[in-house]
Structures are given as structure tokens and as C-alpha cells.
Enzyme design. Structure first.
Site, PDB file in Angstrom:
ATOM      1  N   GLU A 139      29.022 120.451  35.736  1.00  0.00           N
ATOM      2  CA  GLU A 139      30.412 120.054  35.513  1.00  0.00           C
ATOM      3  C   GLU A 139      31.204 120.052  36.818  1.00  0.00           C
ATOM      4  O   GLU A 139      32.035 119.169  37.047  1.00  0.00           O
ATOM      5  CB  GLU A 139      31.071 120.983  34.490  1.00  0.00           C
ATOM      6  N   GLU A 211      25.951 110.866  35.025  1.00  0.00           N
ATOM      7  CA  GLU A 211      25.258 112.047  34.519  1.00  0.00           C
ATOM      8  C   GLU A 211      24.056 112.386  35.391  1.00  0.00           C
ATOM      9  O   GLU A 211      23.783 113.553  35.669  1.00  0.00           O
ATOM     10  CB  GLU A 211      24.835 111.828  33.067  1.00  0.00           C
TER      11      GLU A 211
END
Length: 294
Positions: A139, A211
Site C-alpha cells: 500500500e 498492482e
């Protein structure tokens, strides 16, 4: 830590924004052509852009029912984020917790100085220390790559198109007896559908690549890609047994999660914001080999 800028992600981000800008201009021209006031269009564009830029983090937290927590509430979590932020050379972000049986995590905010890293209470119970560090590093990589703002602003065009689509639907359903200029507004509605589809596909293409970039960033920060591989396996495995109702409550924020929460009841299944777990694990295995010098 040597952080290498992902030029692939940068190029895709700029290309996505450029294409969305072109789509947006075409869409606004169509609206003007069929009678929408210039003042209304400008107000809508400026207002939505202002809200998304300055309040994007609050909107995401609100939609997921996550809350900012103090250091003394979750000292271990706070200490982990603080350590990883130092490793990634980032300002300490705010930390948030979301009460949900869906094990997940996300980051939001318009810049590293205004970032929030959030996770669900269930993921804290599911993962061990190394796995949680790997997820949080993933993150923080989104924050480091500055791709959160790109995704937030990219959703702007799709949101406007969606609003027009819904407005037309309810007008036709509950008050559509006025046929004046009906054909023109039908064309506007069709254009809204096309714009929404194009915008969504562009966002999906960017989201899937980012991602991979965040997975790689996690490996660089922690030097432990195997921990993220293990975490992804645990999260995806647990996701299969979480009730669909619980996943449906947070499905709107799937683009931000480390693994999407798909309830199986919507078209979100067809338009996944993330690459398959198998491909992410394969990429991490290659990164693991690079780190070990194989």
C-alpha cells in the site's frame, strides 16, 4: 533502499489521463450540442474535480466506513507503518481501520503528505507479522508511485457519465412524458454509456499494471517477496468463504484494495481491477530470484 521509478507505470498513467481528457472533451461537446448549458458543464467539471482532488481520501474512507485511529489504539500497527514509511522514505501517513470480515487493505490520498493507509480488523488477525508488513508495504508503494491520485482523477469522467446515465433512466422511468428533443437526449444517453465503458476499460488497464508495480515495491521495501506471496494466498483463500453480503458492502472501493472483494452478484466479476493472483505470484517469484541473485 534504492527505489527505481517505474517508467511503465508513469507512461501508462499519463496516457490514461490524456485519453480520458480527449474522451471528456468529446463528451462535453456532445452535451453542448444537445442543449446542456455551458455554465452547468463548467460548474459540474470544476466542482467534481475540486471534490475528487481535495476530498478523495475522505470519500474513500466514508464509502468503506474506515476511521482514522490514534497511535495508542493500535500501537503495533502504527509502529509497523512508521517503520515501513521510513524504509520507503515517505512521510508518516494516517492510519485507518475498517471493521469488516473481509481481509483487505488499501491506501488513499492525493499525495504522500496527505496519504492514508487502511486495513480491516480481520486482516490483522489473519496475517502474521511478516505478511502484514508485506501488505502494508504494498500500500505504501502505491503512495510512493503516486498512482492513487491518477486512479481517483481517472474515475472523474466515468462518474460524470454514470450520473447522466442514471439521471436519464430515472427521468424516463418517473417523468418522461415530454418528448421534446427526446431523440437528442437518447443520443446523449448512448454517448454516456460509451464514455463510461471507455473510461472504465482505461482505468482497468492502468489498475492492473499498478498492482504489479506495488507488488514489486513491497518486495523492494521489505526485501521479502515470499511474505507477500504468502499473504496474497491467505487473503484470496479467506475471501472465498466470506459471505457475499459482506463483500458487496465494500465492492465500490475494489480498485483500491490489495485484492478485490467480489460478491459474485455484479458485473464487477467481468471487469476485474486486479490481475489474477497466479500472475502476481509468478511475478513475485521472479523478483525473489532477482533479490537472491539467481
Amino acid at each position: 533502499m534504492e527505489w527505481k521509478r517505474d517508467w511503465g507505470l508513469t507512461a501508462r498513467s499519463w496516457m490514461t489521463m490524456f485519453l480520458l481528457f480527449i474522451v471528456y472533451l468529446v463528451f462535453m461537446t456532445i452535451l453542448l450540442e444537445f442543449g446542456a448549458g455551458l455554465g452547468l458543464i463548467i460548474l459540474l467539471a470544476v466542482g467534481m474535480a475540486f471534490i475528487q482532488y481535495f476530498f478523495s481520501d475522505k470519500l474513500v474512507l466514508w464509502s468503506t466506513h474506515a476511521r482514522i485511529v490514534a497511535k495508542d489504539e493500535y500501537p503495533e500497527l502504527y509502529a509497523t507503518v512508521e517503520k515501513l514509511s521510513h524504509e520507503a522514505d515517505l512521510p508518516m501517513p494516517k492510519v485507518a481501520i475498517m471493521q469488516s470480515p473481509v481481509p483487505n487493505a488499501f491506501a488513499t490520498g492525493r499525495s504522500p503528505k496527505h496519504a492514508v493507509v487502511a486495513c480491516t480488523d480481520s486482516i490483522l488477525r489473519l496475517l502474521n507479522k511478516d505478511e502484514l508488513e508485506a501488505v502494508l508495504a504494498h500500500e505504501l508503494s502505491h503512495v510512493k508511485n503516486r498512482d492513487i491520485l491518477t486512479m481517483t482523477m481517472a474515475s472523474f469522467v466515468a462518474m460524470i457519465a454514470s450520473m447522466i446515465m442514471q439521471s436519464f433512466f430515472f427521468t424516463a422511468l418517473f417523468g418522461g412524458n415530454n418528448r421534446d428533443n427526446g431523440a437528442g437526449w437518447i443520443l446523449v444517453w448512448v454517448a454516456s454509456i460509451v464514455v463510461y465503458a471507455i473510461s472504465t476499460l482505461l482505468m482497468l488497464a492502468l489498475s492492473r499494471y499498478r498492482e504489479f508495480a506495488a507488488d514489486r515495491g513491497s518486495a523492494l521495501i521489505t526485501r521479502n517477496p515470499q511474505a507477500l506471496i504468502s499473504a496474497l494466498g491467505k487473503i484470496s483463500g479467506r475471501m472465498e468463504v466470506v459471505p457475499p453480503q459482506a463483500k458487496a458492502k465494500i465492492e465500490s472501493a475494489n480498485a483500491f484494495f490489495i485484492i478485490p472483494a467480489l460478491s459474485g452478484n455484479t458485473l464487477m466479476e467481468l471487469f476485474s481491477t486486479h490481475p489474477p493472483i497466479e500472475k502476481r505470484i509468478a511475478a513475485l517469484e521472479r523478483i525473489s530470484a532477482e533479490i537472491q541473485g539467481y
